[in-house]
Design a protein around this motif. Structure first.
Motif, mmCIF file in Angstrom:
data_model
loop_
_atom_site.group_PDB
_atom_site.id
_atom_site.type_symbol
_atom_site.label_atom_id
_atom_site.label_comp_id
_atom_site.label_asym_id
_atom_site.label_seq_id
_atom_site.Cartn_x
_atom_site.Cartn_y
_atom_site.Cartn_z
ATOM 1 N N LEU A 175 -8.147 12.518 -1.974
ATOM 2 C CA LEU A 175 -7.390 11.364 -1.483
ATOM 3 C C LEU A 175 -6.414 10.864 -2.549
ATOM 4 O O LEU A 175 -5.258 10.551 -2.238
ATOM 5 C CB LEU A 175 -8.342 10.241 -1.070
ATOM 6 C CG LEU A 175 -7.696 8.988 -0.513
ATOM 7 C CD1 LEU A 175 -6.957 9.314 0.786
ATOM 8 C CD2 LEU A 175 -8.724 7.922 -0.264
ATOM 9 N N SER A 176 -6.845 10.820 -3.788
ATOM 10 C CA SER A 176 -5.957 10.391 -4.871
ATOM 11 C C SER A 176 -4.810 11.373 -5.063
ATOM 12 O O SER A 176 -3.659 10.970 -5.243
ATOM 13 C CB SER A 176 -6.733 10.271 -6.175
ATOM 14 O OG SER A 176 -7.761 9.334 -6.046
ATOM 15 N N MET B 200 -3.449 13.257 -2.875
ATOM 16 C CA MET B 200 -2.502 13.188 -1.762
ATOM 17 C C MET B 200 -1.733 11.868 -1.748
ATOM 18 O O MET B 200 -0.559 11.832 -1.394
ATOM 19 C CB MET B 200 -3.243 13.349 -0.426
ATOM 20 C CG MET B 200 -3.767 14.729 -0.213
ATOM 21 S SD MET B 200 -4.629 15.009 1.358
ATOM 22 C CE MET B 200 -4.867 13.459 2.087
ATOM 23 N N THR B 201 -2.379 10.781 -2.135
ATOM 24 C CA THR B 201 -1.778 9.458 -2.008
ATOM 25 C C THR B 201 -0.883 9.102 -3.176
ATOM 26 O O THR B 201 0.224 8.585 -2.982
ATOM 27 C CB THR B 201 -2.889 8.397 -1.884
ATOM 28 O OG1 THR B 201 -3.728 8.746 -0.797
ATOM 29 C CG2 THR B 201 -2.307 7.030 -1.653
ATOM 30 N N PHE B 202 -1.328 9.371 -4.390
ATOM 31 C CA PHE B 202 -0.609 8.876 -5.562
ATOM 32 C C PHE B 202 0.822 9.408 -5.673
ATOM 33 O O PHE B 202 1.739 8.623 -5.918
ATOM 34 C CB PHE B 202 -1.409 9.162 -6.838
ATOM 35 C CG PHE B 202 -1.019 8.283 -7.973
ATOM 36 C CD1 PHE B 202 -1.359 6.950 -7.988
ATOM 37 C CD2 PHE B 202 -0.277 8.785 -9.023
ATOM 38 C CE1 PHE B 202 -0.987 6.133 -9.030
ATOM 39 C CE2 PHE B 202 0.099 7.978 -10.074
ATOM 40 C CZ PHE B 202 -0.254 6.648 -10.079
ATOM 41 N N PRO B 203 1.082 10.702 -5.479
ATOM 42 C CA PRO B 203 2.484 11.148 -5.537
ATOM 43 C C PRO B 203 3.343 10.556 -4.424
ATOM 44 O O PRO B 203 4.526 10.290 -4.623
ATOM 45 C CB PRO B 203 2.391 12.666 -5.387
ATOM 46 C CG PRO B 203 1.021 13.016 -5.782
ATOM 47 C CD PRO B 203 0.174 11.855 -5.400
ATOM 48 N N ALA B 204 2.752 10.341 -3.261
ATOM 49 C CA ALA B 204 3.510 9.783 -2.133
ATOM 50 C C ALA B 204 3.943 8.345 -2.400
ATOM 51 O O ALA B 204 4.944 7.885 -1.838
ATOM 52 C CB ALA B 204 2.681 9.849 -0.862
ATOM 53 N N TYR C 34 -17.678 13.605 -5.498
ATOM 54 C CA TYR C 34 -16.383 13.092 -5.938
ATOM 55 C C TYR C 34 -15.178 13.821 -5.338
ATOM 56 O O TYR C 34 -14.051 13.387 -5.533
ATOM 57 C CB TYR C 34 -16.287 13.134 -7.467
ATOM 58 C CG TYR C 34 -17.137 12.074 -8.108
ATOM 59 C CD1 TYR C 34 -16.804 10.739 -7.976
ATOM 60 C CD2 TYR C 34 -18.283 12.408 -8.821
ATOM 61 C CE1 TYR C 34 -17.590 9.748 -8.547
ATOM 62 C CE2 TYR C 34 -19.068 11.430 -9.401
ATOM 63 C CZ TYR C 34 -18.709 10.106 -9.255
ATOM 64 O OH TYR C 34 -19.485 9.142 -9.815
ATOM 65 N N ILE C 35 -15.376 14.902 -4.626
ATOM 66 C CA ILE C 35 -14.245 15.638 -4.045
ATOM 67 C C ILE C 35 -13.406 14.777 -3.103
ATOM 68 O O ILE C 35 -12.176 14.795 -3.201
ATOM 69 C CB ILE C 35 -14.728 16.929 -3.358
ATOM 70 C CG1 ILE C 35 -15.026 17.976 -4.429
ATOM 71 C CG2 ILE C 35 -13.699 17.477 -2.382
ATOM 72 C CD1 ILE C 35 -15.568 19.261 -3.888
#
Length: 99
Positions: free
Chosen positions: A46-47, A49-53, A40-41
């Motif tokens: 990825l989550s 790094m992506t979600f705040p952006a 699950y790492i």
């Protein structure tokens, strides 16, 4: 000249990050817990790094939230990635015109 140094440092760090697990784990990992953590790492990173952006992708966080909600709903229904991405962009654009 500094650009070459930056690229060399980035290449070295990238190489070390990929090499260290091979040197530490020489045998197959038998622990089911450790296998599940390692599985699950990539999703967690990825989550993270992506979600705040997503919320900084537009000038208004409301339009970004609308696009995110549309993307989550369409992804929940297992629509193709292209449909989800285009729909989220269109929803964010329409929300931008309305706000």
């Amino acid at each position: 000249m500094m650009m070459v140094l930056y690229i060399a440092v980035m290449a070295g760090i990238t190489y070390l990050i990929r090499m260290i697990p091979f040197t530490l784990f020489k045998r197959k990992i038998k622990s089911r817990f450790l296998q599940s953590v390692l599985y699950y790492i990539p999703y967690a990173v990825l989550s993270a790094m992506t979600f705040p952006a997503i919320f900084y992708s537009t000038d208004n966080p409301v339009t970004a939230a609308v696009g995110t909600i549309v993307a989550i709903v369409l992804a929940y229904f297992k629509l193709p990635l292209t449909v989800v991405a285009v729909s989220a962009c269109v929803a964010s654009l329409i929300a931008g015109f309305l706000v």
